[in-house]
Design an enzyme around this catalytic site. Structure first.
Site, PDB file in Angstrom:
ATOM      1  N   THR A 214       0.990  -1.106  -0.002  1.00  0.00           N
ATOM      2  CA  THR A 214       0.065   0.048   0.172  1.00  0.00           C
ATOM      3  C   THR A 214       0.792   1.353  -0.116  1.00  0.00           C
ATOM      4  OG1 THR A 214       0.047  -0.298   2.491  1.00  0.00           O
ATOM      5  CG2 THR A 214      -2.159  -0.926   0.913  1.00  0.00           C
TER       6      THR A 214
ATOM      7  N   LYS B  23      -2.077   0.162  13.753  1.00  0.00           N
ATOM      8  CA  LYS B  23      -0.756   0.183  12.975  1.00  0.00           C
ATOM      9  C   LYS B  23      -0.137   1.480  12.577  1.00  0.00           C
ATOM     10  CE  LYS B  23       1.995  -1.572  10.209  1.00  0.00           C
ATOM     11  NZ  LYS B  23       3.246  -2.500  10.443  1.00  0.00           N
TER      12      LYS B  23
ATOM     13  N   HIS C  50      18.091   9.381  32.457  1.00  0.00           N
ATOM     14  CA  HIS C  50      17.002   9.740  33.308  1.00  0.00           C
ATOM     15  C   HIS C  50      15.801   8.753  33.215  1.00  0.00           C
ATOM     16  CE1 HIS C  50      13.084  11.680  34.030  1.00  0.00           C
ATOM     17  NE2 HIS C  50      13.776  12.947  34.654  1.00  0.00           N
TER      18      HIS C  50
ATOM     19  N   GLY D 241      14.192   5.531   6.546  1.00  0.00           N
ATOM     20  CA  GLY D 241      13.856   4.605   5.141  1.00  0.00           C
ATOM     21  C   GLY D 241      12.937   3.647   5.270  1.00  0.00           C
TER      22      GLY D 241
ATOM     23  N   CYS E 268       7.910   1.530   5.489  1.00  0.00           N
ATOM     24  CA  CYS E 268       6.709   1.627   6.559  1.00  0.00           C
ATOM     25  C   CYS E 268       6.731   2.966   7.176  1.00  0.00           C
ATOM     26  CB  CYS E 268       6.948   0.365   7.230  1.00  0.00           C
ATOM     27  SG  CYS E 268       7.244  -1.276   6.716  1.00  0.00           S
TER      28      CYS E 268
ATOM     29  N   PHE F 194      18.562   0.494   4.133  1.00  0.00           N
ATOM     30  CA  PHE F 194      17.578   1.510   4.766  1.00  0.00           C
ATOM     31  C   PHE F 194      17.851   1.346   6.391  1.00  0.00           C
ATOM     32  CE2 PHE F 194      14.203  -1.491   5.155  1.00  0.00           C
ATOM     33  CZ  PHE F 194      13.706  -1.239   6.390  1.00  0.00           C
TER      34      PHE F 194
HETATM   35  N1  SAJ Z   1      15.787   4.448  12.604  1.00  0.00           N
HETATM   36  C1  SAJ Z   1      16.688   5.690  13.058  1.00  0.00           C
HETATM   37  N2  SAJ Z   1      16.528   5.736  14.442  1.00  0.00           N
HETATM   38  C2  SAJ Z   1      16.413   4.928  15.303  1.00  0.00           C
HETATM   39  C3  SAJ Z   1      15.518   3.700  14.690  1.00  0.00           C
HETATM   40  C4  SAJ Z   1      15.368   3.514  13.411  1.00  0.00           C
HETATM   41  O1  SAJ Z   1      16.966   6.410  12.227  1.00  0.00           O
HETATM   42  O2  SAJ Z   1      16.826   5.102  16.519  1.00  0.00           O
HETATM   43  C5  SAJ Z   1      15.694   4.493  11.265  1.00  0.00           C
HETATM   44  C6  SAJ Z   1      16.132   3.268  10.620  1.00  0.00           C
HETATM   45  O3  SAJ Z   1      17.567   3.442  10.062  1.00  0.00           O
HETATM   46  C7  SAJ Z   1      15.407   2.941   9.220  1.00  0.00           C
HETATM   47  C8  SAJ Z   1      13.894   3.403   9.759  1.00  0.00           C
HETATM   48  O4  SAJ Z   1      14.224   4.220  10.976  1.00  0.00           O
HETATM   49  O5  SAJ Z   1      15.727   3.679   8.089  1.00  0.00           O
HETATM   50  C9  SAJ Z   1      13.198   2.578  10.149  1.00  0.00           C
HETATM   51  O6  SAJ Z   1      13.778   1.322  10.858  1.00  0.00           O
HETATM   52  P1  SAJ Z   1      12.846   0.500  11.878  1.00  0.00           P
HETATM   53  O7  SAJ Z   1      13.896  -0.189  12.512  1.00  0.00           O
HETATM   54  O8  SAJ Z   1      12.556   1.466  13.079  1.00  0.00           O
HETATM   55  O9  SAJ Z   1      11.508   0.132  11.213  1.00  0.00           O
HETATM   56  P2  SAJ Z   1      11.137  -0.924  10.231  1.00  0.00           P
HETATM   57  O10 SAJ Z   1      10.826   0.082   9.077  1.00  0.00           O
HETATM   58  O11 SAJ Z   1      12.307  -1.830   9.786  1.00  0.00           O
HETATM   59  O12 SAJ Z   1       9.941  -1.639  10.827  1.00  0.00           O
HETATM   60  C10 SAJ Z   1       8.812  -1.027  11.222  1.00  0.00           C
HETATM   61  C11 SAJ Z   1       8.516  -1.642  12.771  1.00  0.00           C
HETATM   62  N3  SAJ Z   1       7.542  -0.653  13.517  1.00  0.00           N
HETATM   63  C12 SAJ Z   1       7.889  -0.063  14.810  1.00  0.00           C
HETATM   64  O13 SAJ Z   1       8.762  -0.479  15.156  1.00  0.00           O
HETATM   65  C13 SAJ Z   1       6.788   0.659  15.448  1.00  0.00           C
HETATM   66  C14 SAJ Z   1       7.997  -2.999  12.592  1.00  0.00           C
HETATM   67  O14 SAJ Z   1       7.770  -3.455  13.905  1.00  0.00           O
HETATM   68  C15 SAJ Z   1       6.900  -3.038  11.554  1.00  0.00           C
HETATM   69  O15 SAJ Z   1       6.296  -4.143  11.227  1.00  0.00           O
HETATM   70  C16 SAJ Z   1       7.381  -2.280  10.239  1.00  0.00           C
HETATM   71  O16 SAJ Z   1       7.724  -0.920  10.613  1.00  0.00           O
HETATM   72  C17 SAJ Z   1       6.102  -2.516   9.277  1.00  0.00           C
HETATM   73  O17 SAJ Z   1       6.068  -3.218   8.291  1.00  0.00           O
HETATM   74  O18 SAJ Z   1       5.157  -1.267   9.102  1.00  0.00           O
END
Ligand code: SAJ
Length: 418
Positions: free
Chosen positions: A87, A214, A252, A265, A268, A329
């Site tokens: 989506t 979600k 903290h 990236g 999601c 990503f």
């Molecule tokens: N990122 C940061 N700083 C952080 C954490 C992540 O810059 O402290 C960046 C990562 O490098 C990446 C992006 O955020 O570019 C997303 O990475 P992520 O590990 O946070 O998440 P995704 O996209 O791999 O997976 C997320 C997850 N959602 C949550 O943690 C709330 C996963 O549980 C979901 O199932 C997934 O999205 C999805 O399919 O929606």
């Protein structure tokens, strides 16, 4: 307890659909995977996978060899259907539901009284209701929950996937699931299906709450990452170490700041918050701003590299050698979708007088979009030869390096070489 679901069809064999199909098949359910991509279908039928995800290859190959999993491009009859198609958003960050609609219309042809359909794709609120509408249009001979309530012929529920790439096979089993039926009976049947492989709690709610839940989960993470990214730009302006600041603030008991990086990236977190913004543009101010902050971070990183290039040019003639460490990503995966690292590396490779090397241990060739303007290099070589080393992804392989190991300028967007 014997399950009523002998045959389950999973529509969409991507990062979520294939692991879910394989997991159900590993519990001895007959699974028919359906995908429009002939290559993905053929790979599954050979017991192979086209994506990198720990343990997935093993489970798929065992499920196919034991005869519990097969794939096809055309939907077939089943007791239940799980829809896990993309989506994305289209122009103006509006959700594009065309894959959900076409999946719904394609399974409508094989639906039978007693079937259960679960939508897993991340979707704006009311998508499950819309899906029921599309199905009803295709099959006026059957009744759906919006028409017949608990007496419907076909049950519908929304159950978002919540698994983290890199840990999908464990999280599919362990995570709690939010199961939102269009009626309570729809929820309970969907819970019966998930209980085949889920050890976590399956919590019953409505389809609309489940859809919102979600979007909220990923928006929460996006807003928190935006806070960290904004801090990194503020601290840079004040010549303060952001990593030390966050580590100390996190001492903290009620503070837990996430980590800055080159941007956000994946398919999601960089997408889903827009679904809320698109439905509630007036109210979703913070969520929109967080998206804008995170989307602006690659540009800010590029600005830092451009300044470093100017510095190198004052000291030497000829091309400036820039090495980008990481294109994925996020760490330790091969997924380059919506990757800020890739976006930054591509832009740098187009600059005049720049000789670019990308180090990405998880891929064997660079995407064609680099148009030959970048070389795929090894860590040890790039580290020694680069005028500017730009760390974009905190892959485990890069963590053993130290800032002092680099003869050139170091720009570390993940704070692992400090
Ligand atoms: N990122 C940061 N700083 C952080 C954490 C992540 O810059 O402290 C960046 C990562 O490098 C990446 C992006 O955020 O570019 C997303 O990475 P992520 O590990 O946070 O998440 P995704 O996209 O791999 O997976 C997320 C997850 N959602 C949550 O943690 C709330 C996963 O549980 C979901 O199932 C997934 O999205 C999805 O399919 O929606």
């Amino acid at each position: 307890m014997k399950s009523e679901f002998k045959t389950v069809s999973v529509i969409g064999l991507g990062y979520i659909g294939l692991p879910t199909a394989a997991m159900l098949a590993s519990r001895k359910v007959n699974v028919i995977g359906v995908d429009v991509n002939e290559n993905a279908v053929q790979a599954v039928n050979r017991g192979e996978i086209l994506i990198t995800e720990p343990d997935l290859d093993m489970v798929v190959s065992a499920a196919v060899n034991q005869g519990y999993l097969r794939a096809t491009t055309t939907p077939e009859k089943a007791d239940a259907f799980i829809v896990a198609v993309p989506t994305p958003f289209c122009d103006g960050h509006k959700p594009d539901l065309s894959y959900v609609e076409s999946a719904a219309r394609s399974i409508a042809k094989v639906l039978e009284k007693g079937n259960l359909i679960i939508l897993e794709s991340t979707s704006p609120v009311t998508t499950t209701d819309q899906m029921a509408g599309w199905l009803a249009e295709e099959r006026p001979d059957l009744t759906f929950p919006h028409q017949a309530g608990e007496d419907c012929d076909v049950c519908l529920a929304y159950c978002p996937e919540r698994v983290l790439p890199g840990r999908i096979m464990q999280e599919l089993i362990r995570n709690d699931r939010v199961v939102g039926g269009m009626t309570p009976h729809c929820s309970r049947r969907a819970i019966d299906l998930y209980k085949i492989f889920v050890d976590g709690a399956c919590i019953e709610t409505s389809s609309r709450v489940a859809e919102m839940c979600k979007l909220v989960e990923n928006s929460f993470r996006d807003v928190n990452i935006a806070f960290a990214n904004e801090l990194s730009m503020i601290c840079d302006e004040l010549s303060i170490d952001v990593w030390e600041t966050i580590a100390l603030a996190n001492r903290h008991p009620r503070v837990n700041i996430l980590q800055p990086g080159p941007g956000v990236g994946g398919h999601c977190i960089a997408v889903d918050p827009w679904f809320i913004v698109s439905q509630s543009p007036e109210q979703a101010k913070l969520i929109r701003t967080a998206r804008e902050v995170n989307d602006s971070k690659p540009e800010w990183v590029l600005g830092q590299v451009v300044q470093a290039i100017a510095k190198v040019r004052q000291q030497k003639d000829g091309p400036v050698k820039v090495a980008c460490f990481g294109l994925a990503f996020k760490p330790d995966i091969d997924d380059l979708r919506e990757s800020p690292a890739l976006q930054i590396a591509k832009t740098l490779s187009m600059l005049d007088g720049v000789e670019m090397t990308a180090v990405e241990p998880f891929i064997s060739e660079l995407p064609e979009s680099f148009s030959g303007k970048c070389t795929l290099g090894k860590t040890s070589v790039a580290q020694k030869s680069a005028d500017i080393a730009l760390l974009l992804v905190d892959h485990t392989e890069f963590r053993s390096l130290k800032r002092k190991d680099f003869p050139g300028i170091v720009i570390d967007t993940k704070g692992i070489w400090d």
